[in-house]
Structures are given as C-alpha cells and as structure tokens.
Scaffold this active site. Structure first.
Site, PDB file in Angstrom:
ATOM      1  N   GLU A 241      17.837   4.019   2.665  1.00 30.37           N
ATOM      2  CA  GLU A 241      17.196   5.104   3.423  1.00 30.37           C
ATOM      3  C   GLU A 241      16.262   5.910   2.523  1.00 30.37           C
ATOM      4  OE1 GLU A 241      20.330   6.962   6.462  1.00 30.37           O
ATOM      5  OE2 GLU A 241      19.391   8.435   5.182  1.00 30.37           O
ATOM      6  N   ARG A 267     -18.566  19.560   6.304  1.00 30.77           N
ATOM      7  CA  ARG A 267     -18.553  20.982   6.672  1.00 30.77           C
ATOM      8  C   ARG A 267     -19.321  21.811   5.633  1.00 30.77           C
ATOM      9  NH1 ARG A 267     -18.120  24.882  10.546  1.00 30.77           N
ATOM     10  NH2 ARG A 267     -17.077  26.735   9.723  1.00 30.77           N
TER      11      ARG A 267
END
Ligand code: FAD
Length: 388
Positions: A241, A267
């Site tokens: 896990e 931007r």
C-alpha cells in the site's frame, strides 16, 4: 538499478494515459450506476488484473511495469477517487490474497477481482485504533470449529460496494503483533453490516463506510494465512500500500506541473509572463524537483520488489514523500492559477481536497517519520560513527 523503460513499458504508460483521459472527471456524487460503469471500464482495460497472477486470470505484471502504467493513468485521469478505490483493491486486497490465500480462497476471489465483477475492501482501522494498529478491539473468539467476530471498523475504502472484506481481528489480544489474525469475509456473512456511505472532504468517487461485526461466525477456511499470522499479513499489505497506492500521483503531479507551467507562461502581469518573476519560477522548480525525487523513490521501491529485496523502509519513504509532494503540487497549482484556480470549474481545488487525504491514509506522515527514524535507531552503528 536500470533507469530506462522498455518499449512495452512506455506503451503501457501511454495507453493508460489515453485511457485515463477518456475516463474524464468523476461522475456526480451518488451516481452509483456511473461509478459501476467506470469500474467495469477499468477492468476492461486490465487495471484490476495488473498484479493478479496469470494463473488466476490476471496479468501478473512485474512491479516496475505496473507502477509505470498507474503513473500514466494518474496523468490522464483526474478522478483521484476512482484511482484510490482501484489502488485499495489492487494493493490491499489482491496482493495479500495472492501471497497468503489458500488455493480455494485464491480461486474464489482473484479471478473475479481481476475481472472487476467483485470488489474488495481492507478493514483494519477502528474507532479506537488508527495509527496504533496492533491494539485492535475487534475480537475473533474461538467458537465451535471456527471463530466468532465482534467489533467495528471505520473509514473503510470500497466498503459500500465491496463483495469481500479482508478483516484484521485479535485472536489473542495480549500477544499484540502475534495475536492478530486476518479473515476473508464475503459481504453476505450473517452479522456483517455495512454502515451508510461517509461524506468526505474529497475523493468523493472513492466510496467509504464503517463496518459492524456482530457475532459473525466463520469457519477456519476464512482465515487468511495462519491463526496468529495476521501481523505478517498486515505488514505485507502495508508495504504494498505504502509503496504503490500513490503511483498514480506521480502522473497527477506531472499534469499539475505542466498546467501550471503553461498557465504562468501565458498569463501576463506588469507587462511580462508571470513565470518570469523569480518567486513564481521557484514554485515551479520546487514541484519539478519533488516530481523527480518522488519518481526515484517509487521506481526504486518497485525495483526492490521485483528483485525480491526488503522494501519496508523504502515503502515508508515513498508514502511520506509522494503524499506530501502531491499536497504541495496541488496547492501550488491552485495558487499559480490565481483566483481562477479557486473556482470549481477548474480541477485544482478538487485535486487539492483529494490530495489532503494522502498524508492520512495507509499510515500518516508522522507514522512514516517514526518508522524511518526507527530504522536508524535499530541499525547497528556504522564503523565511522562507532569510532566517534
Ligand atoms: C481517504 C481515506 C481512506 C482510508 N481507507 C482506509 C481503508 O480502506 N481501510 C482502513 O482500515 N483504514 C482506512 N483509512 C483510515 C486510515 O488508515 C487512518 O485514518 C490512519 O491510519 C490514521 O488513523 P486515525 O485517523 O485514527 O488517526 P490517529 O491515529 O488518531 O492520529 C491522529 C493524529 O495523531 C498523530 N499520531 C498518532 N500517533 C502518533 C505517533 N505515535 N507519533 C506521531 N504522531 C502520531 C497522527 O499522525 C495524526 O495526525 C482511510 C483514511 C482516509 C482518510
């Protein structure tokens, strides 16, 4: 360690990325039919079969190839909840079943898990036992030829939809690690009750619920591994896990970095692209570095597993660094998109909410730090240190 990828591994990455894009964003919360359909599509692609041995209907893929596929998936797919639900089954149910399951247990469950027709959940955590996993209150008491289980589990990923539960219980509470036993319980066991779906901050397409076990009687054939061997099952499961659950996050961080780079180059403020401001560029550089370091840690973990080497410490390092990097990358991506990053129409605020869970599940950041430090304290002193 080999750093290159074979043509087949690259193809695995690319096709998983394309498939992830086709999946698109998560379905509306509560749309169970859409969720099931997506689960089946993932099975059709082979995701649930990645680690299931070929003898039981899986692909039996080596670990490096599997994590590379999952990285590609995480790059293409912005449904982090689905990725979590898949990972919980692959690493926390499929892996221990393949390693510890009896032949009848493997034959009953692995082919259906791989085919996506059965769903698995791993039930460890309890209301009184989170990080402190060896002090479970769920008991498995010898009763006739089998065991009677009593207790409560909480925060169980996939519980609302699961067909089987891998449950950890204490058969000899005073024995700690050696007093745990793992059980494989089908959902229809009398006395097993799944609570209502829990409402979370994020990962909305990763269904979660509590579990009540009230006098659930099981035969000895329900034991996974050996009676008293639950500690070994647990450590094995946590290693997989911690090492692999966040493999898709590598792809997610990469996608966030690409989006942030593209946006800050386009931007303009003060007559210049904002990326030309050092403070902005430094944030991008930080994410790039985190991505590369996370990759190295995860690939090494996968390589060690493929070589059959010990990997517990490496699993903790992957878990800690990758989860913290995912959280940081999500925060930076949101921030660099300015106020638009805060809007729901872009993915950043959702990915940030999803990412916040990653430092909690499968052992918190603090627990991984404890484990990493512990490995230093237990190691024999190195020659130069011993020499002072
Ligand atoms: C999205 C999500 C999915 C999950 N899925 C599953 C699942 O499928 N199955 C399952 O069994 N569980 C699952 N969990 C539960 C998860 O494993 C636990 O939440 C986690 O182990 C922490 O336990 P706790 O929440 O009880 O926190 P606690 O253990 O109570 O910890 C509270 C705080 O104290 C800190 N802390 C505790 N002990 C120490 C220590 N010794 N040193 C330093 N700090 C410490 C922790 O780091 C944390 O910040 C899931 C959780 C989440 C958020």
């Amino acid at each position: 360690m080999e750093f290159g990828w074979s043509g087949e591994q690259e193809q695995g990455y690319e096709s998983a990325r394309r498939f992830g894009r086709e999946l698109g964003p998560p379905p509306a919360p509560g749309d169970a039919a859409a969720w099931r359909q997506r689960w089946s599509r993932c099975a059709g692609f082979g995701l649930q079969a990645l680690q299931v041995p070929a003898a039981y209907g899986g692909l039996g893929m080596d670990v490096r190839s599997a994590v590379r596929v999952l990285e590609g998936l995480g790059h293409g797919c912005s449904d982090s909840g689905l990725l979590m639900a898949l990972g919980a089954q692959i690493w926390s149910v499929g892996a221990p079943l393949a390693a510890f399951g009896s032949e009848p247990q493997r034959r009953r469950w692995l082919p259906t898990l791989a085919a996506g027709t059965a769903i698995g959940a791993f039930a460890l955590t309890e209301p009184g036992s989170g990080s402190d996993v060896f002090h479970l209150r769920t008991r498995a008491i010898a009763d006739g030829a089998g065991f009677r289980l009593e207790g409560e589990k909480i925060f169980i990923t996939n519980a609302p939809v699961a067909d089987l539960f891998l449950v950890l219980a204490a058969t000899a509470p005073e024995a700690g690690y050696f007093g745990l036993t793992a059980f494989v319980l089908p959902r229809d066991c009398p006395g097993l009750e799944v609570g209502p779906e829990l409402s979370k901050m994020g990962l909305e397409s990763s269904p979660m619920a509590a579990l009540r076990l009230s006098g659930v009687w099981v035969p000895p054939a329900a034991v996974l591994g050996e009676v008293g061997g639950g500690g070994a099952v647990l450590m094995h499961t946590l290693e997989w896990e911690r090492g692999c659950l966040l493999a898709p996050a590598l792809g997610t961080i990469d996608r966030l970095l690409q989006a942030s780079t593209t946006y800050t180059r386009a931007r303009k403020q003060f007559g210049r692209p904002v990326v030309e401001f050092e403070a902005v560029a430094a944030l991008l550089a930080e994410v790039r570095l985190r991505l590369e370091l996370s990759r190295l840690l995860l690939y090494e973990f996968a390589w060690r597993k493929d070589q059959g080497l010990a990997a517990g410490l490496h699993a903790s390092m992957v878990k800690l660094y990758l989860s913290e990097s995912l959280r940081r990358a999500a925060e930076i991506a949101l921030h660099l998109h300015g106020a638009s990053g805060y809007l729901r129409e872009l993915e950043f605020e959702r990915i940030w909410r999803d990412a916040m869970a990653s430092s909690l599940y499968s052992g918190t950041t603090e627990m991984q730090l404890n484990l990493i430090a512990d490995s230093l304290l237990r190691a024999p002193a190195r020659k130069e240190e011993a020499a002072g």
